[in-house]
Motif scaffolding. Sequence first.
Motif: not given
Length: 101
Positions: A35, A74, A77, A85-87, A89-90
């Motif tokens: 991120g 980030k 996004q 999505t955050d998922d 990036i994770k």
Amino acid sequence: MNKLLTAGLIGLSLSLGALTAPAFAETPAAAVSAGDTPIADIAATPEGKAALDKNLPGITSHEAYDQFKGMTLKQVQPMSQGAITDDQIKALQADLDKLKK
């Protein structure tokens, strides 16, 4: 006066060039963040590019890539209209963490 100013600007640009962030290949593995690391730095190695393309298909071939490659995920996004999505990036971070080992 113009020659002095030009020489000063050239010197400044050369100095600033030395201060730019190192590419992913030169960055200590612990410092690479899905991120927070610029997208181009992650994509600078074949492994990083593969991880990006796996988790965010088409990002490195996107028509606007040259415009956002210096930004972090980030930062991009909110402009992606939900495409990043955050998922994702994770998941990218998990793949980058595997490269450290």
